[in-house]
Scaffold this motif. Structure first.
Motif, PDB file in Angstrom:
ATOM      1  N   THR A  90      51.678  12.658  25.174  1.00 44.10           N
ATOM      2  CA  THR A  90      52.888  12.904  25.951  1.00 44.10           C
ATOM      3  C   THR A  90      53.856  11.722  25.869  1.00 44.10           C
ATOM      4  OG1 THR A  90      51.801  12.098  27.941  1.00 44.10           O
ATOM      5  CG2 THR A  90      51.776  14.497  27.564  1.00 44.10           C
ATOM      6  N   ASP A  91      53.369  10.548  25.423  1.00 44.97           N
ATOM      7  CA  ASP A  91      54.234   9.380  25.262  1.00 44.97           C
ATOM      8  C   ASP A  91      53.928   8.728  23.917  1.00 44.97           C
ATOM      9  OD1 ASP A  91      55.796   7.102  25.412  1.00 44.97           O
ATOM     10  OD2 ASP A  91      55.244   6.641  27.479  1.00 44.97           O
ATOM     11  N   LEU A  92      54.467   9.308  22.876  1.00 46.60           N
ATOM     12  CA  LEU A  92      54.184   8.876  21.511  1.00 46.60           C
ATOM     13  C   LEU A  92      54.539   7.415  21.283  1.00 46.60           C
ATOM     14  CD1 LEU A  92      53.207  10.108  18.748  1.00 46.60           C
ATOM     15  CD2 LEU A  92      55.627  10.180  18.157  1.00 46.60           C
ATOM     16  N   ASP A  93      55.692   6.980  21.765  1.00 45.39           N
ATOM     17  CA  ASP A  93      56.133   5.609  21.508  1.00 45.39           C
ATOM     18  C   ASP A  93      55.238   4.577  22.179  1.00 45.39           C
ATOM     19  OD1 ASP A  93      58.349   6.278  19.844  1.00 45.39           O
ATOM     20  OD2 ASP A  93      59.450   6.891  21.638  1.00 45.39           O
ATOM     21  N   ALA A  94      54.829   4.828  23.411  1.00 47.38           N
ATOM     22  CA  ALA A  94      53.933   3.897  24.103  1.00 47.38           C
ATOM     23  C   ALA A  94      52.575   3.850  23.402  1.00 47.38           C
ATOM     24  CB  ALA A  94      53.765   4.296  25.564  1.00 47.38           C
ATOM     25  N   LEU A  95      52.077   5.008  22.979  1.00 48.14           N
ATOM     26  CA  LEU A  95      50.802   5.027  22.275  1.00 48.14           C
ATOM     27  C   LEU A  95      50.919   4.297  20.941  1.00 48.14           C
ATOM     28  CD1 LEU A  95      47.867   5.825  22.053  1.00 48.14           C
ATOM     29  CD2 LEU A  95      48.607   8.043  21.142  1.00 48.14           C
ATOM     30  N   PHE A  96      52.015   4.506  20.230  1.00 49.46           N
ATOM     31  CA  PHE A  96      52.196   3.808  18.951  1.00 49.46           C
ATOM     32  C   PHE A  96      52.175   2.293  19.157  1.00 49.46           C
ATOM     33  CE2 PHE A  96      54.851   1.656  15.817  1.00 49.46           C
ATOM     34  CZ  PHE A  96      54.117   1.950  14.669  1.00 49.46           C
ATOM     35  N   GLU A  97      52.858   1.803  20.177  1.00 50.36           N
ATOM     36  CA  GLU A  97      52.866   0.357  20.451  1.00 50.36           C
ATOM     37  C   GLU A  97      51.454  -0.155  20.696  1.00 50.36           C
ATOM     38  OE1 GLU A  97      55.684  -0.731  23.477  1.00 50.36           O
ATOM     39  OE2 GLU A  97      57.322   0.349  22.471  1.00 50.36           O
ATOM     40  N   MET A 111      58.267   9.064  13.411  1.00 56.07           N
ATOM     41  CA  MET A 111      59.455   9.614  12.764  1.00 56.07           C
ATOM     42  C   MET A 111      59.532  11.112  13.010  1.00 56.07           C
ATOM     43  SD  MET A 111      58.451   9.630   8.695  1.00 56.07           S
ATOM     44  CE  MET A 111      59.832  10.613   8.210  1.00 56.07           C
ATOM     45  N   ASP A 112      60.747  11.635  12.925  1.00 54.38           N
ATOM     46  CA  ASP A 112      60.964  13.073  13.045  1.00 54.38           C
ATOM     47  C   ASP A 112      60.665  13.719  11.703  1.00 54.38           C
ATOM     48  OD1 ASP A 112      61.824  12.835  15.693  1.00 54.38           O
ATOM     49  OD2 ASP A 112      63.881  12.423  15.061  1.00 54.38           O
ATOM     50  N   GLN A 113      59.790  14.708  11.710  1.00 59.29           N
ATOM     51  CA  GLN A 113      59.395  15.407  10.490  1.00 59.29           C
ATOM     52  C   GLN A 113      60.282  16.625  10.259  1.00 59.29           C
ATOM     53  OE1 GLN A 113      57.393  14.057   8.478  1.00 59.29           O
ATOM     54  NE2 GLN A 113      56.220  12.646   9.730  1.00 59.29           N
ATOM     55  N   ASP A 114      60.375  17.054   8.998  1.00 63.62           N
ATOM     56  CA  ASP A 114      61.174  18.229   8.648  1.00 63.62           C
ATOM     57  C   ASP A 114      60.709  19.485   9.369  1.00 63.62           C
ATOM     58  OD1 ASP A 114      62.669  16.653   6.951  1.00 63.62           O
ATOM     59  OD2 ASP A 114      61.562  17.249   5.147  1.00 63.62           O
ATOM     60  N   TRP A 115      59.431  19.570   9.671  1.00 64.22           N
ATOM     61  CA  TRP A 115      58.891  20.777  10.312  1.00 64.22           C
ATOM     62  C   TRP A 115      59.045  20.766  11.830  1.00 64.22           C
ATOM     63  CZ3 TRP A 115      55.854  17.246   7.656  1.00 64.22           C
ATOM     64  CH2 TRP A 115      54.997  16.470   8.407  1.00 64.22           C
ATOM     65  N   GLY A 116      59.707  19.738  12.371  1.00 61.71           N
ATOM     66  CA  GLY A 116      60.047  19.735  13.782  1.00 61.71           C
ATOM     67  C   GLY A 116      59.252  18.788  14.654  1.00 61.71           C
ATOM     68  N   ALA A 117      58.133  18.301  14.177  1.00 63.41           N
ATOM     69  CA  ALA A 117      57.318  17.392  14.984  1.00 63.41           C
ATOM     70  C   ALA A 117      57.815  15.957  14.827  1.00 63.41           C
ATOM     71  CB  ALA A 117      55.865  17.472  14.545  1.00 63.41           C
ATOM     72  N   ARG A 118      57.576  15.169  15.846  1.00 62.29           N
ATOM     73  CA  ARG A 118      57.776  13.718  15.777  1.00 62.29           C
ATOM     74  C   ARG A 118      56.389  13.119  15.855  1.00 62.29           C
ATOM     75  NH1 ARG A 118      58.883   9.052  18.912  1.00 62.29           N
ATOM     76  NH2 ARG A 118      60.317   7.696  17.785  1.00 62.29           N
ATOM     77  N   ARG A 131      46.753  11.678  12.643  1.00 66.27           N
ATOM     78  CA  ARG A 131      48.188  11.924  12.883  1.00 66.27           C
ATOM     79  C   ARG A 131      48.326  12.250  14.359  1.00 66.27           C
ATOM     80  NH1 ARG A 131      51.139  11.767   8.329  1.00 66.27           N
ATOM     81  NH2 ARG A 131      52.976  12.197   9.568  1.00 66.27           N
ATOM     82  N   ILE A 132      49.281  11.592  15.006  1.00 64.70           N
ATOM     83  CA  ILE A 132      49.505  11.811  16.436  1.00 64.70           C
ATOM     84  C   ILE A 132      50.947  12.207  16.617  1.00 64.70           C
ATOM     85  CG2 ILE A 132      49.348  10.862  18.756  1.00 64.70           C
ATOM     86  CD1 ILE A 132      47.306   8.822  17.614  1.00 64.70           C
ATOM     87  N   GLN A 133      51.148  13.374  17.221  1.00 61.98           N
ATOM     88  CA  GLN A 133      52.506  13.872  17.422  1.00 61.98           C
ATOM     89  C   GLN A 133      52.867  13.879  18.895  1.00 61.98           C
ATOM     90  OE1 GLN A 133      52.564  17.807  15.779  1.00 61.98           O
ATOM     91  NE2 GLN A 133      51.988  18.771  17.694  1.00 61.98           N
ATOM     92  N   GLN A 134      54.182  13.909  19.154  1.00 63.95           N
ATOM     93  CA  GLN A 134      54.682  13.994  20.520  1.00 63.95           C
ATOM     94  C   GLN A 134      54.302  15.363  21.068  1.00 63.95           C
ATOM     95  OE1 GLN A 134      56.477  11.620  22.401  1.00 63.95           O
ATOM     96  NE2 GLN A 134      56.137  13.069  24.042  1.00 63.95           N
TER      97      GLN A 134
END
Length: 135
Positions: A90-97, A111-118, A131-134
């Protein structure tokens, strides 16, 4: 008929390093830990999903696997092409850090993917592709 995912299996050639990654970095709880040394099966999962688990298991321990197949598995694990799993946060950026600060092998920053996921991609200590998506 109602079918759910109960568990998924990922190889782990260093149980302690894998345990530290999934428990301490991703925040999963340990649900089981059997065996010893490199012959450990560790079951982990997200605290808010007690019905879903990942079993971290010794690679290539099946007695039906030949030495040649074991070598192929070891080679694929070293390349990070043997196994993987997709997760969501639910918090991709915090998890990435947090993942980046742990020193994990980052394969792709968020990053934002062509298929719609970040999403972002990382390798766990065994080389598995995560792979971890928002969410």
């Amino acid at each position: 008929m109602d079918i759910t995912i109960s568990s998924s299996f990922l190889p782990a050639d260093d149980p302690e390093a894998s345990l530290a990654f999934y428990r301490d970095v991703l925040g999963f709880e340990v649900r089981g830990d059997v065996g010893q040394g490199t012959m450990r099966w560790i079951t982990v999962g997200p605290p808010n999903q007690p019905q879903t688990s990942i079993v971290l298991h010794p690679p290539a321990v099946d007695p039906g696997i030949s030495e040649e197949e074991r070598a192929v598995i070891a080679e694929m694990m070293a390349k990070g092409t043997y196994a993987g799993i997709n997760l969501a946060s639910t918090d991709l950026d915090a998890l990435f850090e947090k993942v980046q600060a742990s020193g994990a092998d980052i394969m792709q920053e968020p990053m934002d993917q062509d298929w719609g996921a970040r999403d972002f991609a990382v390798r766990d200590p065994a080389g598995n592709s995560i792979r971890i998506q928002q969410a």
